[in-house]
Write a protein that holds these residues in place. Sequence first.
Motif, short mmCIF file in Angstrom:
data_model
loop_
_atom_site.label_atom_id
_atom_site.label_comp_id
_atom_site.label_asym_id
_atom_site.label_seq_id
_atom_site.Cartn_x
_atom_site.Cartn_y
_atom_site.Cartn_z
N PHE A 1 13.50 -11.47 3.16
CA PHE A 1 14.07 -10.82 1.97
C PHE A 1 14.35 -9.34 2.25
N ALA A 2 13.45 -8.70 2.98
CA ALA A 2 13.65 -7.27 3.28
C ALA A 2 14.90 -7.09 4.14
N ALA A 3 15.08 -7.98 5.12
CA ALA A 3 16.27 -7.88 5.97
C ALA A 3 17.52 -8.09 5.12
N ALA A 4 17.47 -9.06 4.20
CA ALA A 4 18.62 -9.30 3.32
C ALA A 4 18.89 -8.08 2.46
N ALA A 5 17.82 -7.43 1.98
CA ALA A 5 17.99 -6.25 1.14
C ALA A 5 18.71 -5.14 1.90
N VAL A 6 18.34 -4.95 3.16
CA VAL A 6 18.98 -3.89 3.95
C VAL A 6 20.45 -4.24 4.21
N VAL A 7 20.68 -5.48 4.68
CA VAL A 7 22.04 -5.86 5.09
C VAL A 7 22.97 -5.89 3.88
N PHE A 8 22.57 -6.62 2.83
CA PHE A 8 23.45 -6.75 1.67
C PHE A 8 23.49 -5.46 0.87
N GLY A 9 22.37 -4.73 0.84
CA GLY A 9 22.36 -3.44 0.17
C GLY A 9 23.34 -2.49 0.82
N LEU A 10 23.34 -2.49 2.15
CA LEU A 10 24.28 -1.63 2.90
C LEU A 10 25.72 -2.05 2.62
N GLY A 11 25.97 -3.37 2.71
CA GLY A 11 27.34 -3.87 2.49
C GLY A 11 27.84 -3.54 1.10
N ASN A 12 27.03 -3.87 0.08
CA ASN A 12 27.45 -3.61 -1.30
C ASN A 12 27.64 -2.12 -1.53
N GLY A 13 26.73 -1.32 -0.96
CA GLY A 13 26.82 0.13 -1.15
C GLY A 13 28.09 0.69 -0.55
N LEU A 14 28.45 0.19 0.64
CA LEU A 14 29.68 0.68 1.28
C LEU A 14 30.90 0.31 0.45
N VAL A 15 30.91 -0.95 -0.04
CA VAL A 15 32.04 -1.37 -0.87
C VAL A 15 32.12 -0.52 -2.13
N ALA A 16 30.94 -0.27 -2.74
CA ALA A 16 30.94 0.53 -3.97
C ALA A 16 31.41 1.95 -3.69
N ALA A 17 30.96 2.52 -2.56
CA ALA A 17 31.38 3.89 -2.22
C ALA A 17 32.89 3.96 -2.06
N ARG A 18 33.44 2.94 -1.38
CA ARG A 18 34.88 2.95 -1.17
C ARG A 18 35.63 2.76 -2.49
N LEU A 19 35.12 1.82 -3.30
CA LEU A 19 35.76 1.60 -4.62
C LEU A 19 35.74 2.87 -5.45
N LEU A 20 34.61 3.57 -5.43
CA LEU A 20 34.49 4.80 -6.22
C LEU A 20 35.52 5.82 -5.74
N HIS A 21 35.71 5.87 -4.44
CA HIS A 21 36.69 6.80 -3.89
C HIS A 21 38.10 6.44 -4.37
N GLU A 22 38.41 5.13 -4.26
CA GLU A 22 39.75 4.67 -4.69
C GLU A 22 39.94 4.91 -6.19
N LEU A 23 38.91 4.61 -6.98
CA LEU A 23 39.03 4.76 -8.42
C LEU A 23 39.15 6.23 -8.80
N GLY A 24 38.47 7.08 -8.04
CA GLY A 24 38.50 8.52 -8.32
C GLY A 24 39.90 9.08 -8.20
N ARG A 25 40.71 8.46 -7.31
CA ARG A 25 42.08 8.93 -7.15
C ARG A 25 43.03 8.30 -8.16
N GLY A 26 42.52 7.24 -8.83
CA GLY A 26 43.39 6.47 -9.71
C GLY A 26 43.64 7.15 -11.04
N SER A 27 44.06 6.33 -12.01
CA SER A 27 44.48 6.87 -13.29
C SER A 27 43.30 7.29 -14.16
N GLU A 28 42.20 6.49 -14.09
CA GLU A 28 41.08 6.76 -15.01
C GLU A 28 40.37 8.05 -14.62
#
Lengths: 183, 125
Positions: free
Chosen positions: A148-175
Amino acid sequence: MTPSTIELVPAAEDRRIARHAAAAIVLTVAEAAIPLPLPGVKPGLANIVTLVVLARWGWREAVWVALLRVFAGSLLLGQFLAPGFFLSLSGAIASLLVLGLAMHLPQRWFGPVSHSILAAFAHIGAQLVVARLWLVPHDGVFYLMPVFAAAAVVFGLGNGLVAARLLHELGRGSEPAEKNPER
Amino acid sequence: MTGWRHWLRPGDSVVVVLGALVCVWSALAMWRGGAPDSALIRAGGTLVAEVALTRAQMVEVEGPLGTTRIEIAPGRARVASDPGPRQYCVRQGWLERAGAVAICAPNEVSLMLTGRGADYDSLNY
């Protein structure tokens, strides 16, 4: 005589929460279709939405979105009030509490990836405690902790990276990217 | 893949490394199958000492034939000397797994290691 119908007018905030929760629910349902080797080990893609909402709209909305996702997602999957539901609910509550603390870490140093991994660890921690106290009253559940700890690191990292990128894209968007009463 | 590194802030890398350390630590802590925690020393069937296998020490046990000396070391234990005629328990050497037993039958002394994930639940003789 005044008409007795009560009219509920959804505020902009309500619509936003509903929209984000819907996106999270879609991810939950889609994820349920992915075959997984171990019960409990899953990517938790819906948490990407929680992370984005947390960063853009604050903790209170993130709580709404995450809990609505847990309830509606479990209803859709026929898991409502089943053991899996209580596991996800306890995990969601624990990770929301940790997110509430983690969001106050210095922004310059800690971004969505940190939030995501810390929340993932809170999630597995709460699930293990609930599983140990209620579902599998034996220390054997902790045998799976490294997985479970390994899953937390791997998926936590993956989700975090996607969220960081999404936030960047959204920050440039209309909202607008501000509107954070807490900060 | 390199593009994604752009989204990591300095503290994020620290969190990733800490998370990986938690994985390693939990694997070491949870998956050390058969590692013993402590030694049970019996004389004449009754428990005379339970010693944690943390530091080196000698335990002396009196039996009908004389003194059996048991040596405890971190993670292992052995019967160092015994007054018995055939010295089976001494010649067994170091016991290193949970559930391992050395029995000095003539002097009625036994040494048993306990821990999580023992190879046997119980031994009868």
